[in-house]
Design an enzyme around this catalytic site. Sequence first.
Site, PDB file in Angstrom:
ATOM      1  CG  ASN A 181      -0.211   0.172   2.620  1.00  9.24           C
ATOM      2  OD1 ASN A 181       0.765  -0.625   2.764  1.00  9.24           O
ATOM      3  ND2 ASN A 181      -1.207   0.797   3.534  1.00  9.24           N
TER       4      ASN A 181
ATOM      5  CE  LYS B 254       7.911 -11.148  -0.622  1.00 12.41           C
ATOM      6  NZ  LYS B 254       7.388 -10.417  -1.667  1.00 12.41           N
TER       7      LYS B 254
ATOM      8  N   GLY C 133       3.057  -5.045   7.439  1.00 14.07           N
ATOM      9  CA  GLY C 133       1.990  -5.985   6.652  1.00 14.07           C
ATOM     10  C   GLY C 133       0.883  -6.454   7.782  1.00 14.07           C
ATOM     11  CB  SER C 134      -1.723  -8.897   7.318  1.00 14.88           C
ATOM     12  OG  SER C 134      -0.915  -9.905   6.998  1.00 14.88           O
TER      13      SER C 134
ATOM     14  CB  VAL D  52       2.107 -12.093   7.220  1.00 11.76           C
ATOM     15  CG1 VAL D  52       3.528 -12.210   6.824  1.00 11.76           C
ATOM     16  CG2 VAL D  52       1.107 -12.711   6.164  1.00 11.76           C
ATOM     17  N   GLY D  53       2.482 -11.247  10.140  1.00 13.54           N
ATOM     18  CA  GLY D  53       3.572 -10.625  11.151  1.00 13.54           C
ATOM     19  C   GLY D  53       3.780 -11.525  12.343  1.00 13.54           C
TER      20      GLY D  53
ATOM     21  CD  GLU E  24       5.125  -0.031  13.045  1.00 14.11           C
ATOM     22  OE1 GLU E  24       3.690  -0.040  13.160  1.00 14.11           O
ATOM     23  OE2 GLU E  24       5.783   0.448  13.878  1.00 14.11           O
TER      24      GLU E  24
ATOM     25  CB  CYS F  78      -1.684   0.819   8.398  1.00 14.40           C
ATOM     26  SG  CYS F  78      -0.380   2.107   8.284  1.00 14.40           S
TER      27      CYS F  78
ATOM     28  CD  GLN G 254      -7.760  -5.308   0.397  1.00 11.68           C
ATOM     29  OE1 GLN G 254      -6.748  -5.854   0.837  1.00 11.68           O
ATOM     30  NE2 GLN G 254      -8.998  -4.955   1.235  1.00 11.68           N
TER      31      GLN G 254
ATOM     32  CD  GLU H 251      -6.010  -3.761   8.597  1.00  7.28           C
ATOM     33  OE1 GLU H 251      -5.345  -4.575   8.208  1.00  7.28           O
ATOM     34  OE2 GLU H 251      -5.323  -2.482   8.582  1.00  7.28           O
TER      35      GLU H 251
ATOM     36  CD  GLU I  53       8.945   0.775  10.341  1.00  6.53           C
ATOM     37  OE1 GLU I  53       9.890   0.327   9.684  1.00  6.53           O
ATOM     38  OE2 GLU I  53       7.784   0.698  10.073  1.00  6.53           O
TER      39      GLU I  53
HETATM   40  P1  NAP Z   1       0.699  -9.066   4.010  1.00 10.49           P
HETATM   41  O1  NAP Z   1      -0.085  -9.786   3.168  1.00 10.49           O
HETATM   42  O2  NAP Z   1       1.047  -9.460   5.391  1.00 10.49           O
HETATM   43  O3  NAP Z   1       2.298  -8.742   3.094  1.00 10.49           O
HETATM   44  C1  NAP Z   1       3.145  -8.121   3.484  1.00 10.49           C
HETATM   45  C2  NAP Z   1       4.379  -8.416   3.220  1.00 10.49           C
HETATM   46  O4  NAP Z   1       4.795 -10.006   3.586  1.00 10.49           O
HETATM   47  C3  NAP Z   1       4.259  -8.933   1.586  1.00 10.49           C
HETATM   48  O5  NAP Z   1       5.648  -8.203   1.029  1.00 10.49           O
HETATM   49  C4  NAP Z   1       4.388 -10.021   1.641  1.00 10.49           C
HETATM   50  O6  NAP Z   1       4.882 -10.707   0.123  1.00 10.49           O
HETATM   51  C5  NAP Z   1       5.087 -10.779   2.478  1.00 10.49           C
HETATM   52  N1  NAP Z   1       4.727 -12.226   2.978  1.00 10.49           N
HETATM   53  C6  NAP Z   1       3.644 -12.847   2.705  1.00 10.49           C
HETATM   54  N2  NAP Z   1       3.630 -14.001   3.421  1.00 10.49           N
HETATM   55  C7  NAP Z   1       4.972 -14.279   3.852  1.00 10.49           C
HETATM   56  C8  NAP Z   1       5.589 -14.928   4.746  1.00 10.49           C
HETATM   57  N3  NAP Z   1       5.013 -16.280   4.975  1.00 10.49           N
HETATM   58  N4  NAP Z   1       6.602 -14.896   5.260  1.00 10.49           N
HETATM   59  C9  NAP Z   1       7.517 -13.721   5.172  1.00 10.49           C
HETATM   60  N5  NAP Z   1       6.770 -12.744   4.319  1.00 10.49           N
HETATM   61  C10 NAP Z   1       5.502 -13.054   3.907  1.00 10.49           C
HETATM   62  O7  NAP Z   1      -0.025  -7.404   3.980  1.00 10.49           O
HETATM   63  P2  NAP Z   1      -0.258  -6.650   2.704  1.00 10.49           P
HETATM   64  O8  NAP Z   1      -1.365  -7.245   2.156  1.00 10.49           O
HETATM   65  O9  NAP Z   1       0.862  -6.339   1.934  1.00 10.49           O
HETATM   66  O10 NAP Z   1      -0.441  -5.225   3.252  1.00 10.49           O
HETATM   67  C11 NAP Z   1      -1.463  -4.654   3.975  1.00 10.49           C
HETATM   68  C12 NAP Z   1      -1.592  -4.858   5.658  1.00 10.49           C
HETATM   69  O11 NAP Z   1      -0.261  -4.116   5.860  1.00 10.49           O
HETATM   70  C13 NAP Z   1      -2.873  -4.033   6.257  1.00 10.49           C
HETATM   71  O12 NAP Z   1      -2.958  -5.024   7.215  1.00 10.49           O
HETATM   72  C14 NAP Z   1      -2.125  -2.727   6.717  1.00 10.49           C
HETATM   73  O13 NAP Z   1      -2.758  -2.205   7.867  1.00 10.49           O
HETATM   74  C15 NAP Z   1      -0.898  -3.250   6.880  1.00 10.49           C
HETATM   75  N6  NAP Z   1       0.273  -2.052   6.859  1.00 10.49           N
HETATM   76  C16 NAP Z   1       0.508  -1.708   7.959  1.00 10.49           C
HETATM   77  C17 NAP Z   1       1.341  -0.428   8.280  1.00 10.49           C
HETATM   78  C18 NAP Z   1       1.869   0.039   9.417  1.00 10.49           C
HETATM   79  O14 NAP Z   1       3.011   0.871   9.438  1.00 10.49           O
HETATM   80  N7  NAP Z   1       1.250  -0.221  10.623  1.00 10.49           N
HETATM   81  C19 NAP Z   1       1.628   0.383   7.157  1.00 10.49           C
HETATM   82  C20 NAP Z   1       1.260  -0.082   5.796  1.00 10.49           C
HETATM   83  C21 NAP Z   1       0.260  -1.377   5.969  1.00 10.49           C
HETATM   84  P3  NAP Z   1       3.696 -11.078  -1.051  1.00 10.49           P
HETATM   85  O15 NAP Z   1       2.702  -9.723  -1.058  1.00 10.49           O
HETATM   86  O16 NAP Z   1       4.865 -10.734  -2.260  1.00 10.49           O
HETATM   87  O17 NAP Z   1       3.168 -12.229  -0.861  1.00 10.49           O
END
Ligand code: NAP
Length: 484
Positions: A152, A175, A228-229, A232-233, A250, A284, A331, A386, A465
Amino acid sequence: MTTSQDFNNLINGEWLAGPSTAPNLNPSNLADVVGHYTQGGADHVNAAVAAAQAAFPAWSTSGIQARSDALDNIGREILARKEELGILLAREEGKTRPEGIGEVTRAGHIFKFFAGECLRLSGETLPSVRPGIGIDITREPVGVVGLITPWNFPVAIPAWKIAPALAFGNCVVLKPADLVSGSAWALAEIISRSGIPAGVFNLVMGRGSVIGDALVNHPGVTAISFTGSVGVGGRIAQSAAQSFKKVQLEMGGKNPQIVLDDANLTQAVELCVQSSFFSTGQRCTASSRLIVTEGIYPAFIEAMKARMATLKVDDALKMGTDIGPVSSESQLAQNLSYIAIGKAEGATLACGGERLPRSSEGHEGYYMTPALFSESTPEMRINREEIFGPVASVICVKDYEEALATANDTPFGLAAGLATTSLKYATHFKRHSQSGMVMVNLPTAGVDYHVPFGGRKGSSYGPREQGKYAQEFFTTVKTAYTLA
Ligand code: NAP
């Protein structure tokens, strides 16, 4: 527009192709292929980590002027190319052209900020409790850091991890999210020409389950910074703990925006529309729970509906578009499923929430109108989970005390907002909101680059951060004793 150019991974200063490529589609126009991007495998991660390990001894002791110059070069080029990069970002992610240019501008400023910050890393000198001994407390780089970023903010989030990592002498393997490889590749290409030695910065594109997983489990990686989510986190935190890696996470949000009876209605509506729906609600820090006291509630709903009727949903690159498409098919499906869930739970769909199959120029894309639920209650799934799209729900409460309790009643704690003309409530809210960032009479989304960013509870884990607080994660402390 289509292109057959392949974009490869950057490993040890070389551009390396993987076994396959994946096309990256423009969500505003599915016939437009942004590019074909390499899909690496675990062997690319191994090679990138080996290159970063080999580059670390020289880079971590290279002197702060070299690091500062490289970061300044990166920041200057990003700013000089902000229009072109902003358009690329808008084309592949779906935020509007001004939003894309704004994000790129922010990334340029971040690199320039850390070009200065690496000159300001300080320590402490203390006397010992034992006579004749001096104590120095210094900060050293952590080592090889793995950076995993979401789709995003395809330029700004990589920037706010890469810049402090390099500033403080670490080597990097990035990555990025598969959905936005184009922006990450363009950033990596700029970094590759900034003057940093081969291996200091590496880019490995490919699926998260393959590349991200290999990075998190690699014994040569000392620290992982992830955005990310929550799902995954959480898995990353568990895996990283097995090998005692430093972790910074985050994650998601369910950010509250309170509107009190004494608020300026026009201002409150504007900031709610901005923070709930701009960038297609895919921030986010977006506010998705609008908690409104009963005296202003009816007027607020009517004013929101009137303002939302003026929003133009269209191609992200078209001038005048307020809200671009949703970033991906999955999405979009998630957003629409929550519209059905909200209705089934008994909330009223006050406006929006409709799928629009095409742009005004007839291009097929992932469009939907921003949705507002009224008469929602705190326990509904639409108020607890979310959604990550242009969907907000309004909860009516009696007074400030109920509004604060409702705002804090969430597993998340990233950002929270209050619209009021009362200094008393503003002061109380800043102290008692259980979130990492608090906004008074401002949208929950929209932050500065030189101050800490992050949340509490399920939104963040580990040090903050950005700003000077970034050194907590990207350095490690050493205490040295010397007998004079
Ligand atoms: P996501 O599905 O968790 O993916 C985040 C990253 O993790 C991507 O690069 C993804 O790669 C990678 N990933 C997926 N599976 C993994 C695994 N098993 N091991 C290691 N890495 C893996 O999140 P998203 O859909 O990209 O982003 C949306 C989320 O991010 C929302 O929940 C949003 O709130 C959050 N976000 C938080 C902040 C903050 O600062 N708090 C800022 C922005 C977004 P691929 O996509 O290539 O599979």
